[in-house]
Design a protein around this motif. Structure first.
Motif, PDB file in Angstrom:
ATOM      1  N   THR A 181      -7.494  33.609  11.640  1.00  0.00           N
ATOM      2  CA  THR A 181      -6.664  32.624  10.949  1.00  0.00           C
ATOM      3  C   THR A 181      -6.369  33.156   9.557  1.00  0.00           C
TER       4      THR A 181
ATOM      5  N   ALA B 169      -7.146  27.935  17.524  1.00  0.00           N
ATOM      6  CA  ALA B 169      -6.759  26.533  17.695  1.00  0.00           C
ATOM      7  C   ALA B 169      -7.171  26.017  19.069  1.00  0.00           C
TER       8      ALA B 169
ATOM      9  N   ASP C 140      -5.872  19.636  10.877  1.00  0.00           N
ATOM     10  CA  ASP C 140      -5.246  20.519  11.857  1.00  0.00           C
ATOM     11  C   ASP C 140      -3.824  20.901  11.465  1.00  0.00           C
TER      12      ASP C 140
ATOM     13  N   HIS D 191      -4.174  33.198  15.959  1.00  0.00           N
ATOM     14  CA  HIS D 191      -4.298  31.828  15.433  1.00  0.00           C
ATOM     15  C   HIS D 191      -4.404  30.824  16.575  1.00  0.00           C
TER      16      HIS D 191
ATOM     17  N   PRO E   9      -7.349  16.015  17.214  1.00  0.00           N
ATOM     18  CA  PRO E   9      -6.211  16.482  16.429  1.00  0.00           C
ATOM     19  C   PRO E   9      -5.230  15.365  16.110  1.00  0.00           C
TER      20      PRO E   9
ATOM     21  N   HIS F 250      -1.654  22.516  14.455  1.00  0.00           N
ATOM     22  CA  HIS F 250      -2.398  23.632  15.022  1.00  0.00           C
ATOM     23  C   HIS F 250      -1.676  24.289  16.189  1.00  0.00           C
ATOM     24  N   ARG F 251      -0.682  23.606  16.775  1.00  0.00           N
ATOM     25  CA  ARG F 251       0.093  24.176  17.886  1.00  0.00           C
ATOM     26  C   ARG F 251       1.281  25.004  17.390  1.00  0.00           C
TER      27      ARG F 251
END
Length: 283
Positions: A230, A195, A260, A191, A110, A136-137
């Motif tokens: 997602t 991830a 990402d 989501h 990432p 992505h976090r």
């Protein structure tokens, strides 16, 4: 399972694979896969292990060992067979491939928690539409003035708190702005599930998830359900202290160079909400 146990397993894809396969098997009605309706009620919900094994073309022992987290690593063909047998949705199928490390990944893992200068300029240029860039976090890497006016002055927050999920779950003011907060949390958890499967060794992501499980009961419950999804677009309704209720549609776009990251663009869902956003910009 207790929150402590679930947190401890957050970095264990073997146990997660076992739990995911088991929950998806238990959710399936035999009639959905062409099996005859049982004459007597079953003691356990969903499909039996032997039925999954038959549908996937594997031995019962193989399915048992997978569900008991006994260290198997299915091949790509086996993952595909299991996905078909369990009638997984596209996001769930991708999750299964990520858990088994069978989906190709970009080199280098990432991206760091920074936005490219070109992406920062793009976010600013999207004004007057509220826009921000997340990784992505759910870390918020860049934003424009309209998004800050809609949510919070991100620049005034410590970097560790510039996270959309943290704001929704734990910020005392922002968490109350979502009219349908339960749905927002459910979609956010789904989501993060996807991830995490893609980046299970991301220490920051694991720390975020552990914090959310420990501090928010709704998140902990949703995380244990193992839903995966997602969304490329969606709808939210918010209460803004200065302009009232706003219905928003949003789109999520993915930069090719940073797979990402997600560019979030909002716009009013109706004429009243579009007028409310104009008043917000005037303020």
């Amino acid at each position: 399972m207790t929150r402590t146990a679930d947190t401890a397993r957050a970095a264990d894809t073997t146990h997660e694979l076992a739990a995911f396969l088991r929950t998806r098997r238990e959710r399936l009605d035999p009639r959905e896969v062409g099996l005859p309706s049982p004459r007597r009620s079953r003691r356990t919900p969903g499909l039996r292990r032997e039925e999954v094994a038959e549908l996937a073309g594997v031995s019962i022992d193989y399915v048992v060992r997978l569900e008991q987290a006994r260290g198997l690593r299915p091949s790509a063909d086996m993952v595909e067979a299991l996905a078909r047998a369990l009638r997984l949705a596209p996001d769930e199928r991708a999750y299964l491939f990520d858990l088994t490390r069978q989906r190709p990944r970009a080199a280098g893992g990432p991206a760091t928690s920074t936005a490219a200068p070109s992406s920062v300029r793009l976010v600013a240029d999207l004004s007057p539409l509220p826009a921000m860039l997340m990784n992505h976090r759910y870390d918020i890497l860049a934003w424009n003035g309209e998004m800050a006016a809609l949510l919070v002055d991100f620049a005034a927050l410590p970097p560790s708190r510039r996270n959309a999920m943290w704001l929704c779950l734990l910020h005392p003011e922002i968490r109350e702005r979502y009219v349908d907060r339960a749905r927002v949390v459910r979609e956010g958890v789904a989501h993060l599930r996807a991830a995490w499967a893609a980046y299970p060794d991301d220490a920051e992501l694991n720390a975020r998830i552990a914090e959310f499980i420990a501090r928010d009961e709704d998140f902990a419950r949703r995380w244990a359900e193992r839903d995966v999804k997602t969304n490329g677009h969606g709808h939210k309704v918010m209460r803004h202290p200065g302009i009232g209720t706003i219905a928003l549609n949003f789109e999520l776009l993915m930069p090719l160079q940073d797979a990402d990251q997600r560019l979030v663009i909002c716009h009013g869902a109706d004429e009243e909400s579009r007028s409310a956003l104009e008043r917000l910009r005037a303020l």
